[in-house]
Design a protein around this motif. Structure first.
Motif, PDB file in Angstrom:
ATOM      1  N   GLY A   1       0.818  -1.217   0.000  1.00 51.35           N
ATOM      2  CA  GLY A   1       0.000   0.000   0.000  1.00 51.35           C
ATOM      3  C   GLY A   1       0.846   1.259   0.000  1.00 51.35           C
ATOM      4  N   TYR A   2       1.918   1.240   0.768  1.00 53.71           N
ATOM      5  CA  TYR A   2       2.862   2.367   0.829  1.00 53.71           C
ATOM      6  C   TYR A   2       3.469   2.623  -0.547  1.00 53.71           C
ATOM      7  CZ  TYR A   2       7.703   4.082   1.569  1.00 53.71           C
ATOM      8  OH  TYR A   2       8.912   4.721   1.470  1.00 53.71           O
ATOM      9  N   LEU A   3       3.924   1.553  -1.205  1.00 45.96           N
ATOM     10  CA  LEU A   3       4.561   1.678  -2.514  1.00 45.96           C
ATOM     11  C   LEU A   3       3.556   2.107  -3.591  1.00 45.96           C
ATOM     12  CD1 LEU A   3       6.902  -1.456  -2.453  1.00 45.96           C
ATOM     13  CD2 LEU A   3       7.577   0.945  -2.187  1.00 45.96           C
ATOM     14  N   GLU A   4       2.327   1.596  -3.509  1.00 45.04           N
ATOM     15  CA  GLU A   4       1.305   1.966  -4.490  1.00 45.04           C
ATOM     16  C   GLU A   4       0.976   3.455  -4.404  1.00 45.04           C
ATOM     17  OE1 GLU A   4      -2.235  -0.403  -4.435  1.00 45.04           O
ATOM     18  OE2 GLU A   4      -1.128  -2.292  -4.702  1.00 45.04           O
ATOM     19  N   ALA A   5       0.889   3.976  -3.184  1.00 46.90           N
ATOM     20  CA  ALA A   5       0.585   5.399  -3.017  1.00 46.90           C
ATOM     21  C   ALA A   5       1.702   6.257  -3.605  1.00 46.90           C
ATOM     22  CB  ALA A   5       0.375   5.727  -1.543  1.00 46.90           C
ATOM     23  N   LEU A   6       2.945   5.896  -3.313  1.00 51.84           N
ATOM     24  CA  LEU A   6       4.071   6.650  -3.877  1.00 51.84           C
ATOM     25  C   LEU A   6       4.024   6.615  -5.398  1.00 51.84           C
ATOM     26  CD1 LEU A   6       7.083   5.633  -1.572  1.00 51.84           C
ATOM     27  CD2 LEU A   6       5.694   7.711  -1.462  1.00 51.84           C
ATOM     28  N   SER A   7       3.784   5.436  -5.956  1.00 49.05           N
ATOM     29  CA  SER A   7       3.759   5.274  -7.410  1.00 49.05           C
ATOM     30  C   SER A   7       2.644   6.106  -8.040  1.00 49.05           C
ATOM     31  CB  SER A   7       3.580   3.798  -7.762  1.00 49.05           C
ATOM     32  OG  SER A   7       3.469   3.623  -9.150  1.00 49.05           O
ATOM     33  N   ASP A   8       1.456   6.101  -7.422  1.00 45.76           N
ATOM     34  CA  ASP A   8       0.324   6.838  -7.982  1.00 45.76           C
ATOM     35  C   ASP A   8       0.556   8.345  -7.992  1.00 45.76           C
ATOM     36  OD1 ASP A   8      -0.961   4.492  -8.472  1.00 45.76           O
ATOM     37  OD2 ASP A   8      -2.488   4.709  -6.909  1.00 45.76           O
ATOM     38  N   TYR A   9       1.415   8.823  -7.098  1.00 48.62           N
ATOM     39  CA  TYR A   9       1.723  10.251  -7.046  1.00 48.62           C
ATOM     40  C   TYR A   9       3.103  10.557  -7.640  1.00 48.62           C
ATOM     41  CZ  TYR A   9      -2.466  11.142  -4.315  1.00 48.62           C
ATOM     42  OH  TYR A   9      -3.779  11.268  -3.912  1.00 48.62           O
ATOM     43  N   ALA A  10       3.605   9.610  -8.445  1.00 48.28           N
ATOM     44  CA  ALA A  10       4.877   9.792  -9.174  1.00 48.28           C
ATOM     45  C   ALA A  10       6.052  10.060  -8.238  1.00 48.28           C
ATOM     46  CB  ALA A  10       4.740  10.910 -10.199  1.00 48.28           C
ATOM     47  N   LEU A  11       6.032   9.413  -7.081  1.00 53.23           N
ATOM     48  CA  LEU A  11       7.144   9.510  -6.137  1.00 53.23           C
ATOM     49  C   LEU A  11       7.850   8.165  -6.070  1.00 53.23           C
ATOM     50  CD1 LEU A  11       5.332  11.421  -3.223  1.00 53.23           C
ATOM     51  CD2 LEU A  11       6.864  12.400  -4.949  1.00 53.23           C
ATOM     52  N   LYS A  12       9.126   8.199  -5.733  1.00 53.44           N
ATOM     53  CA  LYS A  12       9.909   6.972  -5.652  1.00 53.44           C
ATOM     54  C   LYS A  12      10.231   6.627  -4.205  1.00 53.44           C
ATOM     55  CE  LYS A  12      12.074   7.209 -10.213  1.00 53.44           C
ATOM     56  NZ  LYS A  12      13.360   7.235 -10.959  1.00 53.44           N
ATOM     57  N   ALA A  13      10.222   5.327  -3.903  1.00 51.65           N
ATOM     58  CA  ALA A  13      10.662   4.860  -2.591  1.00 51.65           C
ATOM     59  C   ALA A  13      12.189   4.864  -2.580  1.00 51.65           C
ATOM     60  CB  ALA A  13      10.127   3.455  -2.318  1.00 51.65           C
ATOM     61  N   ASP A  14      12.753   5.524  -1.595  1.00 49.61           N
ATOM     62  CA  ASP A  14      14.207   5.624  -1.495  1.00 49.61           C
ATOM     63  C   ASP A  14      14.697   4.670  -0.406  1.00 49.61           C
ATOM     64  OD1 ASP A  14      16.881   6.375  -1.167  1.00 49.61           O
ATOM     65  OD2 ASP A  14      16.450   8.472  -1.664  1.00 49.61           O
ATOM     66  N   LYS A  15      15.531   3.704  -0.785  1.00 49.86           N
ATOM     67  CA  LYS A  15      16.008   2.686   0.154  1.00 49.86           C
ATOM     68  C   LYS A  15      16.719   3.290   1.363  1.00 49.86           C
ATOM     69  CE  LYS A  15      14.889  -1.335  -1.708  1.00 49.86           C
ATOM     70  NZ  LYS A  15      14.075  -2.348  -0.978  1.00 49.86           N
ATOM     71  N   LYS A  16      17.358   4.445   1.169  1.00 49.67           N
ATOM     72  CA  LYS A  16      18.093   5.023   2.295  1.00 49.67           C
ATOM     73  C   LYS A  16      17.153   5.566   3.373  1.00 49.67           C
ATOM     74  CE  LYS A  16      19.008   9.795   0.670  1.00 49.67           C
ATOM     75  NZ  LYS A  16      18.591   9.758  -0.725  1.00 49.67           N
ATOM     76  N   PHE A  17      15.865   5.672   3.041  1.00 49.74           N
ATOM     77  CA  PHE A  17      14.878   6.119   4.013  1.00 49.74           C
ATOM     78  C   PHE A  17      14.057   4.961   4.585  1.00 49.74           C
ATOM     79  CE2 PHE A  17      14.755  10.341   1.524  1.00 49.74           C
ATOM     80  CZ  PHE A  17      15.834  10.825   2.263  1.00 49.74           C
ATOM     81  N   GLU A  18      14.477   3.727   4.325  1.00 47.81           N
ATOM     82  CA  GLU A  18      13.789   2.557   4.876  1.00 47.81           C
ATOM     83  C   GLU A  18      14.618   1.968   6.005  1.00 47.81           C
ATOM     84  OE1 GLU A  18      12.533  -0.300   2.012  1.00 47.81           O
ATOM     85  OE2 GLU A  18      11.573   1.181   0.704  1.00 47.81           O
ATOM     86  N   PHE A  19      14.013   1.860   7.189  1.00 48.01           N
ATOM     87  CA  PHE A  19      14.713   1.376   8.363  1.00 48.01           C
ATOM     88  C   PHE A  19      14.006   0.141   8.918  1.00 48.01           C
ATOM     89  CE2 PHE A  19      15.405   5.964   8.097  1.00 48.01           C
ATOM     90  CZ  PHE A  19      16.794   6.036   8.148  1.00 48.01           C
ATOM     91  N   ALA A  20      14.745  -0.955   9.057  1.00 50.52           N
ATOM     92  CA  ALA A  20      14.175  -2.198   9.601  1.00 50.52           C
ATOM     93  C   ALA A  20      14.324  -2.178  11.117  1.00 50.52           C
ATOM     94  CB  ALA A  20      14.901  -3.405   9.007  1.00 50.52           C
ATOM     95  N   LEU A  21      13.216  -2.215  11.826  1.00 53.56           N
ATOM     96  CA  LEU A  21      13.219  -2.122  13.282  1.00 53.56           C
ATOM     97  C   LEU A  21      12.510  -3.323  13.897  1.00 53.56           C
ATOM     98  CD1 LEU A  21      12.159   1.647  13.664  1.00 53.56           C
ATOM     99  CD2 LEU A  21      14.448   0.716  13.264  1.00 53.56           C
ATOM    100  N   GLU A  22      13.048  -3.793  15.018  1.00 49.35           N
ATOM    101  CA  GLU A  22      12.388  -4.886  15.738  1.00 49.35           C
ATOM    102  C   GLU A  22      11.015  -4.408  16.206  1.00 49.35           C
ATOM    103  OE1 GLU A  22      12.958  -6.725  20.083  1.00 49.35           O
ATOM    104  OE2 GLU A  22      14.703  -7.095  18.789  1.00 49.35           O
ATOM    105  N   PRO A  23       9.958  -5.203  16.016  1.00 50.00           N
ATOM    106  CA  PRO A  23       8.601  -4.735  16.316  1.00 50.00           C
ATOM    107  C   PRO A  23       8.223  -4.810  17.798  1.00 50.00           C
ATOM    108  CG  PRO A  23       8.497  -6.933  15.398  1.00 50.00           C
ATOM    109  CD  PRO A  23       9.947  -6.515  15.341  1.00 50.00           C
ATOM    110  N   THR A  24       9.106  -4.289  18.648  1.00 47.75           N
ATOM    111  CA  THR A  24       8.808  -4.103  20.076  1.00 47.75           C
ATOM    112  C   THR A  24       9.200  -2.677  20.432  1.00 47.75           C
ATOM    113  OG1 THR A  24      11.014  -4.770  20.854  1.00 47.75           O
ATOM    114  CG2 THR A  24       9.369  -6.521  20.559  1.00 47.75           C
ATOM    115  N   ALA A  25       8.668  -2.149  21.526  1.00 45.15           N
ATOM    116  CA  ALA A  25       8.969  -0.764  21.897  1.00 45.15           C
ATOM    117  C   ALA A  25      10.464  -0.571  22.139  1.00 45.15           C
ATOM    118  CB  ALA A  25       8.156  -0.366  23.126  1.00 45.15           C
ATOM    119  N   GLU A  26      11.066  -1.485  22.908  1.00 48.54           N
ATOM    120  CA  GLU A  26      12.493  -1.368  23.200  1.00 48.54           C
ATOM    121  C   GLU A  26      13.348  -1.686  21.981  1.00 48.54           C
ATOM    122  OE1 GLU A  26      14.302  -0.200  25.784  1.00 48.54           O
ATOM    123  OE2 GLU A  26      12.352   0.498  26.487  1.00 48.54           O
TER     124      GLU A  26
END
Length: 246
Positions: free
Chosen positions: A108-133
């Motif tokens: 959904g994130y990628l589709e929205a960017l594509s529909d508005y002619a924006l590109k997903a930039d890998k340097k702005f993607e951060f993989a985080l453990e899905p816990t608060a800490e």
């Protein structure tokens, strides 16, 4: 109906016990909270002869009924909201642990960017453990890297990841939303008391539960033999964590 709740870990030992329990059980139907299940886990259920409904996940290669969040449309809605507020450099705070729901949120994130002619930039993607800490720790490590670039806004897989990332960003001197906007997913209670209050997507969990049980009862009664995928839409909850920019 009498309700029996069981907690299952899908390892080899539990699989054998689970199969034995199902074979001896006289349940009329099974409702499975499938959030963290994988396609391989479904093999355990292939010979079960009672109606099954999967809750909070969907598997393309299965014939089980499913009730889940409309993840693609929800993530699209969140990303589009950031775009409508002037953001063109939009990052993604995603889970380092694979979960089906997050896969579809990425779509959904990628589709929205594509529909508005924006590109997903890998340097702005951060993989985080899905816990608060875990998300706080992982984001802190990213922020300690030299010359790290940040987007003007992030979409996060869920509120917990957003909350941990916000804590790390603020400790690094990044102001939210003045420097970086963040939008979450789930509308957990702490969204109202975080600083700033978190803009997010409300998930209608009670309604999902009702829909799943209703679907299972219909299957038990033999009212409907079709296989259905029921997706429940989310609602955007606007608070304070997204800044409107020119």
């Amino acid at each position: 109906y009498e309700l029996l709740i069981s907690h299952v870990n899908f390892n080899e030992k539990d699989n054998k016990e689970l199969i034995e329990t199902i074979e001896k059980d006289y349940s009329e139907g099974i409702l499975i909270l499938a959030t963290e299940m994988t396609s391989e886990d479904l093999l355990v259920l292939k010979n079960v002869n009672v109606p099954i409904v999967m809750l909070d996940s969907y598997f393309k290669n299965s014939d089980f009924d499913s009730v889940l969040i409309n993840n693609v449309d929800a993530a699209y809605k969140a990303t589009e909201y950031l775009i409508m507020n002037g953001h063109t450099n939009i990052g993604y705070l995603h889970s380092s642990v694979y979960i089906n729901n997050f896969y579809y949120r990425r779509r959904g994130y990628l589709e929205a960017l594509s529909d508005y002619a924006l590109k997903a930039d890998k340097k702005f993607e951060f993989a985080l453990e899905p816990t608060a800490e875990g998300s706080y720790r992982d984001m802190s490590l990213y922020l300690k890297q030299k010359n790290i670039a940040l987007p003007t806004a992030f979409f996060a897989d869920n509120d917990i990841i957003a909350f941990g990332a916000m804590r790390a960003l603020k400790e690094s001197g990044v102001k939210i939303p003045e420097d970086v906007s963040i939008i979450g997913f789930d509308d957990m209670p702490f969204c109202e008391i975080s600083t700033p209050k978190l803009t997010t997507l409300k998930v209608f969990k009670q309604e999902m539960g009702k829909a799943a049980v209703k679907r299972l009862i219909d299957k038990i009664k033999g009212n409907d033999n079709s296989v259905q995928k029921i997706e429940i839409n989310t609602q955007l909850v606007v608070r304070e964590s997204v800044l409107k920019i020119n």
